[in-house]
Design an enzyme around this catalytic site. Structure first.
Site, mmCIF file in Angstrom:
data_model
loop_
_atom_site.group_PDB
_atom_site.id
_atom_site.type_symbol
_atom_site.label_atom_id
_atom_site.label_comp_id
_atom_site.label_asym_id
_atom_site.label_seq_id
_atom_site.Cartn_x
_atom_site.Cartn_y
_atom_site.Cartn_z
ATOM 1 N N TYR A 88 0.823 -1.275 0.060
ATOM 2 C CA TYR A 88 0.044 0.182 -0.015
ATOM 3 C C TYR A 88 0.917 1.151 0.127
ATOM 4 C CZ TYR A 88 -4.185 -2.764 0.752
ATOM 5 O OH TYR A 88 -5.117 -3.763 0.519
ATOM 6 N N SER A 98 -13.462 -3.277 -1.110
ATOM 7 C CA SER A 98 -14.051 -2.471 -1.842
ATOM 8 C C SER A 98 -15.587 -2.624 -1.766
ATOM 9 C CB SER A 98 -13.533 -2.549 -3.320
ATOM 10 O OG SER A 98 -12.193 -2.064 -3.570
ATOM 11 N N LEU A 113 -17.789 -0.677 -1.700
ATOM 12 C CA LEU A 113 -18.431 0.319 -2.431
ATOM 13 C C LEU A 113 -17.947 0.529 -4.048
ATOM 14 C CD1 LEU A 113 -18.361 3.697 0.022
ATOM 15 C CD2 LEU A 113 -20.457 1.820 -0.157
ATOM 16 N N GLY A 140 -15.076 0.483 -4.790
ATOM 17 C CA GLY A 140 -13.923 1.777 -5.028
ATOM 18 C C GLY A 140 -14.643 2.815 -5.492
ATOM 19 N N GLY A 141 -15.762 3.230 -4.977
ATOM 20 C CA GLY A 141 -16.459 4.324 -5.182
ATOM 21 C C GLY A 141 -17.453 4.268 -6.507
ATOM 22 N N LEU A 157 -19.941 2.970 -7.180
ATOM 23 C CA LEU A 157 -21.512 3.015 -6.925
ATOM 24 C C LEU A 157 -22.030 4.490 -7.030
ATOM 25 C CD1 LEU A 157 -23.490 1.030 -5.745
ATOM 26 C CD2 LEU A 157 -22.746 1.737 -3.515
#
Ligand SMILES: NC(=O)c1ccc[n+]([C@@H]2O[C@H](COP(=O)([O-])OP(=O)(O)OC[C@H]3O[C@@H](n4cnc5c(N)ncnc54)[C@H](OP(=O)(O)O)[C@@H]3O)[C@@H](O)[C@H]2O)c1
Length: 304
Positions: free
Chosen positions: A57, A214, A216, A218-219, A221
Site C-alpha cells: 500500500y 471495496s 463500495l 472503489g467508489g 457505486l
C-alpha cells in the site's frame, strides 16, 4: 456501532467494520502524523478496532505511516488488531530486484515481509498476516512453511489469504498446520462473483468470516455514469425509510454484511463523516425483500 466478533472458530477477535489503509496517505496534502493519530482515536471511539494494511500500500509506504502513528502514541498499538498482507512485488526503490510486477509467496519472502512489517509498524507482532494474492509460481508447501515459521517465531498470531478461490484455499489449508482464519475478497453490490463461485459458501461452511474489500466498488457505486449504481441508489431511496434514513454508503455496507457468511467490511475513505456513516452499517438488519431488491437493482433484472 461495529461489533467485536470472532473472525473464525480459531480467532482472532476483530471489529466487524475494519479500517482499510490502502488510500490512507493519498490525500493532498499528505496527512500529518497528528491528524492520523486523531483519525485512529476516532476509529476507536466508533468501535473500529481493526486495521487492514498491506506491504504494497502506498507503494510500500503505508506500513511506515502506521508505524509513525504508533511511535507518536504507543498506547494506541494494543488497542488495535493489525492485519497486513504480503507477496506483491513491483518495481520500486523498495523492491530494487523487481524487473516487473509479480507475486512472491515463498517462505523466504513471507519471512522477509513479516520482519519488515514489524519494524516499519513499530510493533512486536502482527495479529493477522494474509497472503495478498494467489502466487501461481509458489507451491502450497513453500507458502505454508513461511506462514508456519512466522507464527512459530511469535511474530504473527494468525494467518489467512486474500483473493483465493475455494480450491486454492483448500490446497493451502491442507499444507498448513494451523487454521487459515479468513479469505479477504472483493464483495459489493457491483461485484458479486464470490456469491456465485463458491467462495462465500466455503467460508460459511467452515464458519470463517470473509473480509470484503471495496464494499463500495472503489467508489463506482456513486459514479453517475454507472448504470447499475444509479439503479441501486434509486432502490435505496425507496427502502431507506425502513432503516432510519440510512445513507447510501451505509446501506451498501449493510447489503454485504447481511450475507449469511457474515462478511466484515473494510472502509476505504479517509473522510470522517463517511467513516461514521459506514461504521453505522453494522447495526442495520436488512429485510429479506430489501436485500433482494438491491440484488435485482444491481443486476438490472429480477431473480431468475
Ligand atoms: N485484499 C485486496 O486485494 C484489497 C484490494 C483493494 C482494497 N483492499 C482493502 O479494502 C479497503 C477498502 O477498499 P476501497 O478503498 O476500494 O473501498 P471502497 O469503499 O469500495 O471505495 C473507497 C472509495 O469510495 C469513495 N467513497 C467512499 N464513500 C463514499 C461516499 N459516501 N460517496 C462517494 N464516494 C465515496 C472514496 O472516496 P473518498 O476517499 O473521497 O471518500 C474512495 O475513493 C482498502 O483500504 C484496503 O484495505 C484490499
Amino acid at each position: 456501532m461495529p461489533n467485536q466478533v470472532s473472525l473464525s472458530p480459531h480467532g482472532p477477535t476483530v471489529s466487524d467494520v475494519v479500517y482499510g489503509t490502502w488510500r490512507m496517505l493519498d490525500d493532498d496534502p499528505k496527512p500529518s502524523v497528528d491528524s492520523l493519530v486523531a483519525r485512529f482515536e476516532m476509529l476507536l471511539e466508533l468501535g473500529i478496532t481493526t486495521l487492514d494494511t498491506a506491504e504494497i500500500y502506498g507503494l510500500y509506504t503505508v506500513e511506515a505511516g502506521i508505524g509513525e502513528v504508533f511511535k507518536a502514541k504507543p498506547e494506541l498499538r494494543d488497542q488495535f488488531q493489525l492485519i497486513t498482507k504480503c507477496g506483491i512485488d513491483v518495481p520500486s526503490d523498495t523492491k530494487s530486484t523487481a524487473r516487473l510486477p509479480h507475486y512472491n509467496s515463498s517462505t523466504e519472502n513471507i519471512i522477509e515481509c513479516t520482519e519488515k512489517a514489524l519494524q516499519l509498524m513499530n510493533t512486536d507482532r502482527i495479529d493477522l498476516l494474509l497472503v495478498h494474492r494467489p502466487d501461481w509460481f509458489s507451491s502450497a508447501d513453500d507458502t505454508a512453511e513461511g506462514l508456519q515459521k512466522v507464527v512459530a517465531d511469535g511474530k504473527v498470531l494468525h494467518t489467512g489469504v486474500s483473493n483465493y478461490l475455494p480450491s486454492q484455499f483448500d490446497l493451502l489449508q491442507s499444507r498448513v498446520d494451523g487454521k487459515l482464519v479468513t479469505n479477504q475478497v472483493e464483495i459489493s453490490l457491483l461485484e458479486m462473483a464470490t456469491l456465485f463461485d463458491g467462495t462465500l459458501a466455503q467460508l460459511e461452511e467452515q464458519r470463517i468470516r470473509p473480509m470484503a474489500w471495496s464494499p463500495l466498488a472503489g467508489g463506482r457505486l456513486f459514479d453517475p455514469k454507472n448504470k447499475a449504481g444509479v439503479r441501486i441508489r434509486k432502490c435505496m431511496d425507496e427502502i431507506r425509510r425502513r432503516y432510519d434514513g440510512a445513507s447510501d454508503d451505509a446501506l451498501a455496507f449493510a447489503w454485504v454484511m447481511n450475507h449469511p457468511s457474515q462478511p466484515l467490511t473494510i472502509i476505504g475513505t479517509n473522510k470522517e463523516d463517511r467513516i461514521r456513516s459506514q461504521a453505522s452499517a453494522a447495526a442495520i438488519k436488512l429485510e429479506r425483500q430489501d436485500w433482494y431488491a438491491l440484488w435485482s437493482a444491481a443486476k438490472g433484472t429480477p431473480i431468475p
